[in-house]
Write a protein that holds these residues in place. Sequence first.
Motif, short mmCIF file in Angstrom:
data_model
loop_
_atom_site.label_atom_id
_atom_site.label_comp_id
_atom_site.label_asym_id
_atom_site.label_seq_id
_atom_site.Cartn_x
_atom_site.Cartn_y
_atom_site.Cartn_z
N GLY A 216 0.62 -0.77 0.04
CA GLY A 216 -0.03 0.19 0.18
C GLY A 216 0.64 1.14 -0.24
N VAL A 217 1.91 1.35 1.09
CA VAL A 217 2.65 2.21 1.10
C VAL A 217 2.92 3.04 -0.41
N ARG A 218 3.52 1.51 -1.13
CA ARG A 218 4.51 1.84 -2.33
C ARG A 218 3.69 2.31 -3.99
N PRO A 224 7.08 4.12 -10.48
CA PRO A 224 8.15 3.74 -11.79
C PRO A 224 8.08 4.53 -12.94
N PRO A 225 9.46 4.26 -13.50
CA PRO A 225 10.19 5.21 -14.16
C PRO A 225 9.07 5.12 -15.37
N GLY A 226 7.96 5.79 -16.18
CA GLY A 226 7.01 5.20 -17.15
C GLY A 226 5.87 5.54 -16.96
N THR A 227 5.59 5.43 -16.02
CA THR A 227 4.21 5.31 -14.95
C THR A 227 3.61 6.43 -14.80
N ILE A 228 2.10 7.11 -14.89
CA ILE A 228 1.29 7.65 -14.30
C ILE A 228 0.48 6.92 -13.34
N ALA A 229 0.06 8.24 -12.40
CA ALA A 229 -0.90 7.87 -11.56
C ALA A 229 -2.13 7.81 -11.43
N THR A 230 -2.91 6.70 -11.47
CA THR A 230 -4.66 6.51 -11.27
C THR A 230 -4.71 6.56 -10.50
N ALA A 231 -6.22 7.14 -9.74
CA ALA A 231 -6.67 6.73 -8.27
C ALA A 231 -7.79 6.43 -8.14
N ARG A 232 -8.23 5.22 -9.40
CA ARG A 232 -8.74 4.57 -9.22
C ARG A 232 -8.64 3.51 -10.03
N VAL A 233 -9.05 2.29 -9.92
CA VAL A 233 -8.82 1.02 -11.21
C VAL A 233 -9.73 0.75 -12.10
N PRO A 234 -9.81 0.39 -13.31
CA PRO A 234 -11.22 0.10 -14.21
C PRO A 234 -12.27 -0.36 -13.42
N GLY A 235 -13.63 -0.20 -13.30
CA GLY A 235 -14.40 -0.53 -12.72
C GLY A 235 -15.06 -0.09 -11.56
N GLY A 236 -14.63 1.11 -10.98
CA GLY A 236 -14.60 1.45 -10.12
C GLY A 236 -14.43 1.59 -8.65
N GLY A 237 -12.90 0.40 -8.67
CA GLY A 237 -12.87 -0.57 -7.60
C GLY A 237 -12.04 0.32 -6.62
N LEU A 238 -11.48 -0.33 -6.10
CA LEU A 238 -10.45 0.22 -4.34
C LEU A 238 -9.31 0.60 -5.70
N ALA A 239 -8.66 1.28 -5.55
CA ALA A 239 -6.82 1.78 -6.03
C ALA A 239 -6.35 0.55 -5.13
N PRO A 240 -5.01 0.10 -5.73
CA PRO A 240 -4.13 -0.74 -4.48
C PRO A 240 -3.35 -0.09 -3.14
N SER A 241 -3.65 0.95 -3.37
CA SER A 241 -2.96 2.41 -2.10
C SER A 241 -4.30 1.92 -1.14
N ALA A 243 -7.25 -0.15 -1.13
CA ALA A 243 -6.94 -1.86 -1.01
C ALA A 243 -6.89 -2.12 -0.03
N ASN A 244 -4.88 -2.51 -0.31
CA ASN A 244 -4.49 -2.71 0.82
C ASN A 244 -4.55 -1.97 2.46
N LEU A 245 -5.11 -1.08 2.23
CA LEU A 245 -5.45 0.15 3.84
C LEU A 245 -6.55 -0.46 4.43
N VAL A 246 -6.89 -1.27 3.77
CA VAL A 246 -8.29 -1.24 4.17
C VAL A 246 -8.14 -2.53 4.81
N VAL A 247 -7.30 -3.72 4.59
CA VAL A 247 -7.03 -5.05 4.45
C VAL A 247 -6.12 -4.63 5.73
N LEU A 248 -4.91 -3.72 6.12
CA LEU A 248 -5.02 -3.47 7.24
C LEU A 248 -5.01 -3.05 8.50
N ALA A 249 -6.41 -2.55 7.85
CA ALA A 249 -7.55 -1.70 8.64
C ALA A 249 -7.97 -2.57 9.68
N ALA A 250 -8.32 -3.62 9.10
CA ALA A 250 -8.93 -4.94 9.25
C ALA A 250 -8.11 -5.71 10.25
N LEU A 251 -6.80 -5.63 10.41
CA LEU A 251 -5.82 -7.32 10.78
C LEU A 251 -5.50 -5.63 11.92
#
Length: 267
Positions: A216-218, A224-241, A243-251
């Motif tokens: 999530g922090v990464r 990474p070089p040559g990439t751009i930031a995306t706030a959401r994944v296709p389909g309107g789901g949670l971004a990796p940052s 989604a991993n925060l939700v799992v970390l919160a539950a743990l």
Amino acid sequence: MTDRRRFALRRWRRVRAETVAAGTAFLRRRTAVFFTFFFPAIVILIFGALVQTAGSGGLFTEPPGYYVPGYLAVVVLFTPLSRVGSEVARHRADSRFEKLATTPLRRWEWLLGQTLVNVGVIGVASAGILLLAVVVAGASVVLSPLLVPYVALGVALFCGVGALLGRVADSQDGVVAAANGVALPLLFLSETFVPPSLLPDWLPLWLSPLTYFSRGVRAATYRPPGTIATARVPGGGLAPSEANLVVLAALAVVAFVVGAVSVPRTD
């Protein structure tokens, strides 16, 4: 003022008093204060300045920004495990839990006070780590607001685990040994310093709670070089940052509850 508000106010005062006491006790231990900030700085100096990560692939040769979650994981992982575990062992050795059992302070309130101190201390240390990563290692870091909950939840999670280690270990030396035995494998097998491509496919990295912190922090801070930031994944789901925060919160909730139950009532 209603009875519920009075009860909540008294509870907050107990937690605040425990937080202040725990913070004062930490600041009095100069060695602990020194190594809380010095140890992660040494890690950055070794990997960022001496090893010279270069981005050519392999071990410790990814771009410097890739290793920022690992640098943060050093303090988020080691400090709560050793500090809370040692505090539980110290209280057991001095029979302090027997005295606390005669007060209104509950076990989860005691652990919450310890956790708040660690969140504050490690938050300051994390800010210094980010600064060193940029200045010394030359890392390119995106200062995402998600860093705050990631650090706070990571600290809470490992404070709970530290309380469990303090209950299981028979002494402060035993806590230190157990904390190192848990932390060292997690540090290098949780997508922190070693990329997953260099590890066996059968290794269950998803079992490590630190994996969700580093992923999530990464995702939040590294581009990474040559990439751009995306706030959401296709389909309107949670971004990796996110989604991993939700799992970390539950743990973190599970670990805190287990840690609070593990805090002894008496010895």
